[in-house]
Design an enzyme around this catalytic site. Structure first.
Site, short mmCIF file in Angstrom:
data_model
loop_
_atom_site.label_atom_id
_atom_site.label_comp_id
_atom_site.label_asym_id
_atom_site.label_seq_id
_atom_site.Cartn_x
_atom_site.Cartn_y
_atom_site.Cartn_z
N GLY A 211 -21.15 -5.99 -26.12
CA GLY A 211 -21.03 -4.90 -25.15
C GLY A 211 -22.10 -3.85 -25.41
N GLY A 213 -24.02 -1.95 -23.43
CA GLY A 213 -24.32 -0.83 -22.55
C GLY A 213 -25.75 -0.87 -22.06
N CYS A 401 -8.92 11.48 -17.62
CA CYS A 401 -9.17 11.02 -18.99
C CYS A 401 -9.25 12.19 -19.96
CB CYS A 401 -10.46 10.21 -19.03
SG CYS A 401 -10.39 8.64 -18.15
#
Length: 420
Positions: A211, A213, A401
């Site tokens: 992962g 990005g 969030c």
């Protein structure tokens, strides 16, 4: 707690009083639901202006954030009761309720999640339907690509408009005490280096990043730590920009950016890094994810993870429904039960070391992102104005969030896993 603003109270009262006995009966039913919310608020308070023209204080028993809410239609409570946080968002989007600052409200809901119980969760057949809908977004190989594209392939220009120059879409790690004077980019680089330091890297070792990005961690690992990096992503948009950032290291054979699923990794690596990727894996694939990391590491190798977890007391309710983020922002997403995740990690052959949580740092990161998002919208760097539905959705997501991390019910942490 602040007293109600007199002008607002008079205006609200004039616009909402009236109605016959049917309206009064309806109002009494909704007041009973508000009584449940009131009873569940053990800390903090909600100052509410209601559709029948009344004004109520919910909670107020112990110190905590104070949220102001203008409830314009009772329908907002119906949506909350039926569809939980996703219904509450839809009510906000349709103007059923508003607040000068929703962050304290989301903080309150999270801070009191255990005592509020199922008040903010979908109920009845809607809960079953939402869970079935979430199950259709499972993270099989095809499902993962689809879910990642839904969120990350919105376009590099979109994310570049409000992320800092490092293009890092995960929690920063600030110096403590957190100060507004510290640049977000500096705190993001501090987070990356803190994670890489856990791996005790030596020059010419081979690092796997799951992962990646937009490629900043791979770039730092190659330039500053002298390692070779194989970086994985499922987002075509991210891969394009990560390759551009790492162009020199790719040409030198120090970095490769691969569109590949973590389950399809081949070979052995000295170390593994993965930043806030496991939230896209799903509970049913945690063992597969950890087993893939274990299989990819040489004996004694280290993995450094950054992950987001939710309180154990509310995980079961969270995991058996679908919340606002899973419904509208990130299909297939799932925050961790840290206890369950750790148990699986140890079962597949890892030692769990050096866990460090820094949830309030994520709250500050999200606040900075929202400020930058607002500036980008105002400057026209993001298509549409602040009233455009997508922009309102995204702004709500950032506030939602932030409130969750401030309320303490969710946390972000780094941990080191050592292969036995």
């Amino acid at each position: 707690m602040n007293a109600p603003h007199p002008d607002r109270a008079r205006q609200f009262d004039a616009g909402h009083r009236g109605g016959g006995w049917i309206a009064r009966v309806r109002a009494s039913i909704f007041h009973r639901l508000l009584d449940r919310i009131d009873a569940g608020l053990l800390s903090g308070a909600i100052e509410a202006w209601l559709p029948d023209g009344s004004h109520r204080i919910l909670g107020g028993r112990a110190p905590g954030p104070v949220a102001e809410v203008e409830l314009r239609r009772w329908r907002a409570l119906v949506r909350l009761a039926r569809h939980g946080s996703s219904g509450w968002y839809q009510a906000w989007a349709d103007g059923d309720w508003d607040s000068p600052d929703p962050v304290p409200l989301f903080d309150l809901f999270m801070r009191n999640a255990t005592s509020l119980k199922s008040v903010a969760r979908a109920s009845g057949p809607w809960r079953i339907l939402k869970r079935l809908g979430h199950a259709l977004n499972g993270n099989s190989r095809a499902g993962s690509r689809r879910n990642i594209a839904f969120h990350y392939d919105l376009g590099n220009d979109f994310y570049a408009a409000w992320l800092d120059e490092t293009m890092t879409y995960s929690s920063a790690l600030f110096q403590e005490p957190i100060s507004r004077s510290e640049e977000l980019a500096f705190a993001q680089l501090n987070k990356i280096r803190a994670l890489l330091d856990r791996l005790e890297l030596a020059p010419d070792q081979h690092l796997l990043e799951i992962g990646c990005g937009w490629g900043t961690l791979a770039d730092i690992a190659a330039d500053e730590y002298g390692v070779t990096v194989t970086a994985l992503t499922l987002s075509a948009a991210q891969a394009e920009q990560a390759r551009a950032l790492n162009q020199a290291n790719i040409a030198a054979g120090r970095v490769s950016i691969d569109l590949r699923d973590y389950r399809d990794v081949e070979g052995r690596f000295d170390a593994v890094a993965s930043v806030e990727m496991v939230e896209a894996v799903g509970l049913e694939h945690w063992r597969s994810y950890l087993s893939s990391i274990h299989r990819s590491l040489k004996p004694g190798g280290r993995a450094a993870l950054q992950f987001i977890s939710i309180q154990e007391e509310i995980f079961e309710r969270y995991a058996t429904s679908a919340d606002f983020i899973q419904t509208h922002i990130f299909p297939g997403g799932m925050l961790l039960s840290e206890a369950r995740f750790r148990a699986i990690a140890e079962a597949v052959g890892f030692e769990w070391h050096g866990r460090r949580g820094f949830g309030l740092h994520y709250a500050e990161t999200l606040k900075r992102w929202r400020e930058r998002f607002d500036e980008a919208v105002a400057a026209g760097r993001i298509e549409g104005d602040s009233a455009a539905p997508f922009n309102r959705l995204w702004r709500y997501y950032l506030m939602y969030c932030e409130g969750g991390f401030r309320g303490g019910g969710i946390d972000v942490a780094q941990v080191t896993l050592i292969k036995r």
